[in-house]
Enzyme design. Structure first.
Site: not given
Lengths: 101, 510
Positions: B69, B284, B287-288, B312, B457
């Site tokens: 080709e 949002t 506290g992530k 972000e 936990h």
């Protein structure tokens, strides 16, 4: 007077197809060019580098190197009309009937 | 993999294409021809060229490229951007072209029967001349357009394939498809090389391009089934992402690492497990990013190497946030223990992000990795692509025996779950939920450890506050129910006592 023809025929080994192509070409040349031509037969099995140089894929391939334009005719040359056309030769009513498979 | 004492009938030849040999269970069948079929733009030529390039670079095996080709000059130039110096390899006798591309401006006439004996002779000559072990033919469709008689071309290609087998060459042949899901290839090409077929796809899905590779069949030998995503990276070429081929042989350790927050460590029964993946999910502002920051800082304080991928927030913003919580990211980076990589999700496809991230992880060799947030990456992919990305990334992280923390943003402020969560909750070892809790006209924050694989936990939903020293986890919400579903309902203290009484009554008296 036609100018001198330089023809190269690339073939693969001594096969019936090779024989047929050589035979057909010789006949066409003799009928139409007399002695005004040079024919080289190149076996690509023996000289693969020449096939490489000319980038030949199919066999038999006839290359008309002279007179210009350069032209490639592929096949066992049994189609005489096509061969004459490819060589820029006038087509006579009698020039038919190549050897076929 | 089980050990088979019987010698397999067909050996594999590793291609060296990144990830491909994993899905091919070792490589393509050695000494055979494999058809690589795909639509226009599906990276067939790249595959064909890379097969030879990797042979030269990784295995010292020479290769012949038969081009039907593009002229060799175009291929040399196009592959340069992928980092392959074909011209040098040619001069070193490692790479040879057989140029079977159409010659522009040259008339061709057909006058009788023919074969492609010259092509075969040239191929055999090139293979012998450089001692080639590999060969690529690209692409078959172009030779069918050069020679009108398809039956002759098919017969001759079959002859070439047989000759290559005799020569012991492992070959790739590329072929065209007209649709992504339909016939294997045009011109009935598959009929003579049908033993081994690979399909490349370039599908438009939800306005996003997705490249995949599928091994349709390898006669007499095994391979992984299904479509695997791949991408093309400059300087590297094609990189296949072998999802299910990834061995699930992760060792799980019971070594604990700190979350960066002593109270959270207590809730988790002594910290996170060292090679576990943790998902922090919340709306949002819950506290992530703080939890991510503390996770990184906690590692650095113990002399661990930490890598943060932020999708972000900008670098400045992240560093400012950290300073606000009493954490000096800048100093940590100067000490060489922290690396923060900020990237807009939209800058690349998900596959490219994945490869870049893996590369960084391999280079930086961190003890812990955080991704904030995974949800941001959702935007640039299809759901399926996203899931594959997460599977691939988590298994990669686990393989490295490092701790991973991912965050996911929930779309609604109160409760609810995110797409990210739905897709990865089963892949993670632990899940922590952060929630807003409305109490008497005031927004408070709650945290719970929802799942912690292999460990006891705390099951409470605890209130937490944020100040200039970070996160402080306090007492459980005792008078509220329905926090996780986003519909907090206050219960009067009397009611709680009554319910406790109820359960006590049912228990056998001791």
């Amino acid at each position: 007077m036609t100018s001198k023809f330089v023809l190269k025929l690339y073939v693969t080994g001594q096969t019936p197809r090779t024989e047929r192509a050589i035979q057909n070409l010789r006949r066409i040349c003799e009928q139409n060019l007399g002695s005004q031509y040079q024919l080289f037969v190149i076996d690509v099995l023996e000289q693969p580098h020449l096939a490489e140089q000319e980038r030949i894929l199919a066999t038999p391939t006839l290359i008309k190197e002279l007179p210009p334009p350069v032209r490639r005719i592929i096949g066992d040359l049994s189609d005489t009309l096509k061969v004459l056309q490819g060589l820029d030769l006038p087509v006579h009513p009698s020039s038919t009937g190549g050897t076929q498979e | 993999m089980s050990l088979n004492l019987r010698q397999p009938a067909i050996e594999k030849l590793p291609t060296g294409i990144s990830g491909f040999d994993l899905i091919a269970n070792g490589g393509i069948p050695a000494g055979r021809t494999t058809l690589v079929s795909g639509t226009a733009g599906s990276a067939k030529t790249v595959f064909a060229a890379q097969f030879l390039a990797e042979g030269i670079r990784k295995y010292g095996e020479h290769g012949v490229f038969v081009t039907f080709e593009e002229p060799p000059s175009d291929i040399r130039r196009n592959m340069e951007s992928l980092g392959w110096d074909i011209a040098t390899w040619e001069s070193e006798g490692k790479w040879a072209f057989v140029d079977a591309s159409p010659q522009p401006g040259e008339e061709m006439l057909f006058a009788g029967n023919y074969d492609l004996g010259a092509l075969l002779a040239r191929i055999e000559n090139a293979v012998r001349r450089i001692g080639a072990k590999r060969l690529s033919m690209d692409s078959l469709g172009a030779i069918f357009t050069q020679f009108a008689d398809s039956a002759v071309v098919r017969r001759e290609l079959f002859r070439i394939v047989s000759a290559l087998k005799r020569l012991g060459v492992t070959a790739i042949m590329t072929g065209e498809r007209t649709q992504e899901y339909g016939d294997i290839a045009r011109y009935g090409v598959e009929e003579f090389v049908a033993d081994n077929v690979i399909i490349l796809r370039n599908v438009l899905e939800d306005e996003k391009r997705r490249r995949t590779i599928e091994i349709l069949k390898f006669r007499g030998t095994s391979h992984q089934k299904g479509e695997f995503p791949f991408t093309i990276i400059s300087g590297e070429g094609m990189v296949v992402i072998p999802l299910s081929a990834i061995e699930l042989k992760q060792r799980s350790s019971d070594i604990r690492v700190t979350s960066g927050n002593p109270e959270l460590d207590r809730m988790c029964g002594g910290g996170f497990f060292r090679d576990s993946i943790l998902l922090v999910s919340g709306a949002t502002g819950t506290g992530k990013t703080l939890m991510t920051t503390e996770f990184m800082a906690g590692g650095v304080r113990r002399g661990e190497r930490c890598l943060l991928f932020a999708f972000e927030e900008s670098r400045e913003q992240l560093f400012r946030n950290a300073t606000g919580w009493g954490i000096d990211f800048e100093q940590m980076e100067r000490d060489g223990l922290l690396r923060v990589v900020c990237e807009y999700p939209e800058t690349a496809g998900l596959e490219d992000h994945l490869i870049a991230m893996k590369k960084l992880i391999q280079e930086f060799r961190p003890n812990r990795v955080a991704v904030d947030s995974l949800s941001a990456l959702e935007r640039v992919s299809t759901i399926r692509g996203f899931r594959e990305f997460v599977i691939s990334l988590t298994s990669f992280i686990k393989h490295q025996e490092i701790a991973g923390l991912f965050t996911a943003t929930t779309p609604s402020l109160m409760g609810g779950e995110s797409v990210t969560e739905t897709h990865i909750s089963t892949l993670t070892d632990s899940i922590i939920l952060l929630r807003y809790v409305e109490m008497f006209g005031e927004m408070r924050r709650g945290l719970t450890v929802l799942k912690m694989r292999g460990s006891m936990h705390d099951k409470d939903i605890r209130e937490f506050t944020i100040d200039n020293r970070g996160m402080h986890i306090g007492r459980p919400f005792r008078q509220v129910t329905g926090i996780l579903s986003g519909n907090p309902i206050h219960i009067a203290p009397g009611e709680i006592d009554r319910m406790n009484q109820l359960f006590n009554d049912e228990e056998p008296q001791t």
